[in-house]
Write a protein that holds these residues in place. Structure first.
Motif, PDB file in Angstrom:
ATOM      1  N   TYR A   2      -5.115  -3.112 100.311  1.00  0.00           N
ATOM      2  CA  TYR A   2      -4.441  -2.048  99.568  1.00  0.00           C
ATOM      3  C   TYR A   2      -3.691  -2.552  98.333  1.00  0.00           C
ATOM      4  O   TYR A   2      -3.784  -1.958  97.275  1.00  0.00           O
ATOM      5  CB  TYR A   2      -3.475  -1.296 100.480  1.00  0.00           C
ATOM      6  CG  TYR A   2      -4.149  -0.745 101.719  1.00  0.00           C
ATOM      7  CD1 TYR A   2      -5.234   0.112 101.638  1.00  0.00           C
ATOM      8  CD2 TYR A   2      -3.700  -1.096 102.980  1.00  0.00           C
ATOM      9  CE1 TYR A   2      -5.860   0.614 102.763  1.00  0.00           C
ATOM     10  CE2 TYR A   2      -4.302  -0.592 104.128  1.00  0.00           C
ATOM     11  CZ  TYR A   2      -5.389   0.261 104.014  1.00  0.00           C
ATOM     12  OH  TYR A   2      -5.993   0.744 105.138  1.00  0.00           O
ATOM     13  N   CYS A   3      -2.928  -3.626  98.471  1.00  0.00           N
ATOM     14  CA  CYS A   3      -2.125  -4.099  97.325  1.00  0.00           C
ATOM     15  C   CYS A   3      -2.589  -5.450  96.783  1.00  0.00           C
ATOM     16  O   CYS A   3      -2.038  -5.940  95.808  1.00  0.00           O
ATOM     17  CB  CYS A   3      -0.647  -4.167  97.703  1.00  0.00           C
ATOM     18  SG  CYS A   3      -0.205  -5.493  98.844  1.00  0.00           S
ATOM     19  N   THR A  38       3.806  -4.443 104.990  1.00  0.00           N
ATOM     20  CA  THR A  38       4.416  -3.358 104.224  1.00  0.00           C
ATOM     21  C   THR A  38       3.448  -2.186 104.057  1.00  0.00           C
ATOM     22  O   THR A  38       3.798  -1.035 104.332  1.00  0.00           O
ATOM     23  CB  THR A  38       4.884  -3.860 102.845  1.00  0.00           C
ATOM     24  OG1 THR A  38       5.801  -4.941 103.029  1.00  0.00           O
ATOM     25  CG2 THR A  38       5.553  -2.756 102.053  1.00  0.00           C
ATOM     26  N   CYS A  39       2.224  -2.480 103.623  1.00  0.00           N
ATOM     27  CA  CYS A  39       1.230  -1.418 103.443  1.00  0.00           C
ATOM     28  C   CYS A  39       0.857  -0.789 104.782  1.00  0.00           C
ATOM     29  O   CYS A  39       0.695   0.428 104.870  1.00  0.00           O
ATOM     30  CB  CYS A  39      -0.023  -1.962 102.751  1.00  0.00           C
ATOM     31  SG  CYS A  39       0.205  -2.308 100.992  1.00  0.00           S
ATOM     32  N   LYS A  80       2.674  -0.456 107.514  1.00  0.00           N
ATOM     33  CA  LYS A  80       3.748   0.433 107.959  1.00  0.00           C
ATOM     34  C   LYS A  80       3.814   1.688 107.095  1.00  0.00           C
ATOM     35  O   LYS A  80       4.042   2.786 107.596  1.00  0.00           O
ATOM     36  CB  LYS A  80       5.092  -0.291 107.924  1.00  0.00           C
ATOM     37  CG  LYS A  80       5.289  -1.255 109.065  1.00  0.00           C
ATOM     38  CD  LYS A  80       6.655  -1.882 109.003  1.00  0.00           C
ATOM     39  CE  LYS A  80       6.876  -2.831 110.172  1.00  0.00           C
ATOM     40  NZ  LYS A  80       8.186  -3.476 110.103  1.00  0.00           N
ATOM     41  N   ASP A  81       3.631   1.520 105.788  1.00  0.00           N
ATOM     42  CA  ASP A  81       3.720   2.646 104.870  1.00  0.00           C
ATOM     43  C   ASP A  81       2.587   3.647 105.111  1.00  0.00           C
ATOM     44  O   ASP A  81       2.806   4.853 105.114  1.00  0.00           O
ATOM     45  CB  ASP A  81       3.686   2.146 103.425  1.00  0.00           C
ATOM     46  CG  ASP A  81       4.008   3.229 102.427  1.00  0.00           C
ATOM     47  OD1 ASP A  81       4.933   4.022 102.680  1.00  0.00           O
ATOM     48  OD2 ASP A  81       3.327   3.283 101.382  1.00  0.00           O
ATOM     49  N   LYS A  82       1.375   3.156 105.339  1.00  0.00           N
ATOM     50  CA  LYS A  82       0.227   4.034 105.578  1.00  0.00           C
ATOM     51  C   LYS A  82       0.326   4.714 106.933  1.00  0.00           C
ATOM     52  O   LYS A  82       0.046   5.899 107.055  1.00  0.00           O
ATOM     53  CB  LYS A  82      -1.077   3.247 105.483  1.00  0.00           C
ATOM     54  CG  LYS A  82      -2.317   4.107 105.718  1.00  0.00           C
ATOM     55  CD  LYS A  82      -3.574   3.275 105.544  1.00  0.00           C
ATOM     56  CE  LYS A  82      -4.808   4.078 105.921  1.00  0.00           C
ATOM     57  NZ  LYS A  82      -5.062   4.121 107.347  1.00  0.00           N
ATOM     58  N   THR A 137      -1.693   7.948 108.342  1.00  0.00           N
ATOM     59  CA  THR A 137      -2.119   8.824 107.250  1.00  0.00           C
ATOM     60  C   THR A 137      -3.552   8.487 106.850  1.00  0.00           C
ATOM     61  O   THR A 137      -3.893   7.315 106.723  1.00  0.00           O
ATOM     62  CB  THR A 137      -1.192   8.631 106.026  1.00  0.00           C
ATOM     63  OG1 THR A 137       0.162   8.787 106.437  1.00  0.00           O
ATOM     64  CG2 THR A 137      -1.517   9.631 104.933  1.00  0.00           C
ATOM     65  N   TRP A 169      -3.131   8.856 101.464  1.00  0.00           N
ATOM     66  CA  TRP A 169      -2.108   7.843 101.203  1.00  0.00           C
ATOM     67  C   TRP A 169      -2.413   7.004  99.963  1.00  0.00           C
ATOM     68  O   TRP A 169      -1.546   6.778  99.135  1.00  0.00           O
ATOM     69  CB  TRP A 169      -1.970   6.917 102.421  1.00  0.00           C
ATOM     70  CG  TRP A 169      -1.000   5.811 102.207  1.00  0.00           C
ATOM     71  CD1 TRP A 169       0.358   5.909 102.211  1.00  0.00           C
ATOM     72  CD2 TRP A 169      -1.298   4.441 101.937  1.00  0.00           C
ATOM     73  NE1 TRP A 169       0.927   4.664 101.962  1.00  0.00           N
ATOM     74  CE2 TRP A 169      -0.080   3.758 101.793  1.00  0.00           C
ATOM     75  CE3 TRP A 169      -2.485   3.734 101.799  1.00  0.00           C
ATOM     76  CZ2 TRP A 169      -0.021   2.392 101.522  1.00  0.00           C
ATOM     77  CZ3 TRP A 169      -2.420   2.374 101.529  1.00  0.00           C
ATOM     78  CH2 TRP A 169      -1.186   1.722 101.402  1.00  0.00           C
ATOM     79  N   TYR A 170      -3.648   6.552  99.839  1.00  0.00           N
ATOM     80  CA  TYR A 170      -4.007   5.623  98.762  1.00  0.00           C
ATOM     81  C   TYR A 170      -4.544   6.411  97.575  1.00  0.00           C
ATOM     82  O   TYR A 170      -5.734   6.498  97.328  1.00  0.00           O
ATOM     83  CB  TYR A 170      -5.041   4.613  99.267  1.00  0.00           C
ATOM     84  CG  TYR A 170      -5.142   3.372  98.420  1.00  0.00           C
ATOM     85  CD1 TYR A 170      -4.074   2.493  98.313  1.00  0.00           C
ATOM     86  CD2 TYR A 170      -6.305   3.071  97.738  1.00  0.00           C
ATOM     87  CE1 TYR A 170      -4.164   1.346  97.538  1.00  0.00           C
ATOM     88  CE2 TYR A 170      -6.407   1.926  96.972  1.00  0.00           C
ATOM     89  CZ  TYR A 170      -5.337   1.074  96.875  1.00  0.00           C
ATOM     90  OH  TYR A 170      -5.430  -0.073  96.101  1.00  0.00           O
ATOM     91  N   ASN A 191       0.162   6.239  94.410  1.00  0.00           N
ATOM     92  CA  ASN A 191       0.586   5.079  95.188  1.00  0.00           C
ATOM     93  C   ASN A 191       0.829   3.914  94.227  1.00  0.00           C
ATOM     94  O   ASN A 191      -0.012   3.614  93.380  1.00  0.00           O
ATOM     95  CB  ASN A 191      -0.491   4.721  96.216  1.00  0.00           C
ATOM     96  CG  ASN A 191      -0.075   3.605  97.147  1.00  0.00           C
ATOM     97  OD1 ASN A 191       0.337   2.538  96.720  1.00  0.00           O
ATOM     98  ND2 ASN A 191      -0.204   3.866  98.429  1.00  0.00           N
ATOM     99  N   ASN A 210       0.599   0.845  94.557  1.00  0.00           N
ATOM    100  CA  ASN A 210      -0.377  -0.242  94.672  1.00  0.00           C
ATOM    101  C   ASN A 210      -1.810   0.202  94.409  1.00  0.00           C
ATOM    102  O   ASN A 210      -2.743  -0.572  94.588  1.00  0.00           O
ATOM    103  CB  ASN A 210      -0.306  -0.859  96.074  1.00  0.00           C
ATOM    104  CG  ASN A 210       1.026  -1.508  96.324  1.00  0.00           C
ATOM    105  OD1 ASN A 210       1.534  -2.235  95.484  1.00  0.00           O
ATOM    106  ND2 ASN A 210       1.603  -1.247  97.482  1.00  0.00           N
TER     107      ASN A 210
END
Length: 106
Positions: free
Chosen positions: A38-39, A73-74, A76-78, A81, A86-87, A91, A93
């Motif tokens: 993701y990032c 981090t990604c 937990k954030d996602k 979802t 989400w992405y 976003n 990232n």
């Protein structure tokens, strides 16, 4: 590590469940070059997690084509979802190239 899925399956038959799970996780990390899908953050054995692209909560399975390497981090954030929700371009990232890779991966 593995040259084909058959190599992976052969090793899973021989290994204990704990070792098989660890080898499978390492295989996913290597497929994603130890970078967050993701990032794009570089990961190590401490910061790397596995994420279900289609969340298990929404019917996703624990198969290679539904798993990606990502940072804590990604992940937990996602949460649970869906990727498309989400992405997105909003976003911080977001990267079109990584989004396309994720969609092709599934």
């Amino acid at each position: 590590m593995f040259h084909s899925e058959q190599d992976l399956l052969a090793n899973l038959i021989v290994l204990s469940p704990k070792n098989a799970r660890q080898k499978f996780r390492e295989y996913i990390f290597e497929l994603w070059n130890w970078k967050c899908a993701y990032c794009n953050a570089q990961l190590d054995e401490i910061t790397a997690t596995i994420d279900h692209i289609i969340p298990k909560f929404r019917g996703g399975h624990s198969v290679k084509t539904n798993l990606c390497c990502c940072c804590n981090t990604c992940n937990k954030d996602k949460g649970s979802t869906p990727l498309e929700d989400w992405y997105t371009e909003s976003n911080v990232n977001y990267c079109e190239e990584r989004f396309v890779k994720l969609k092709q991966w599934c």
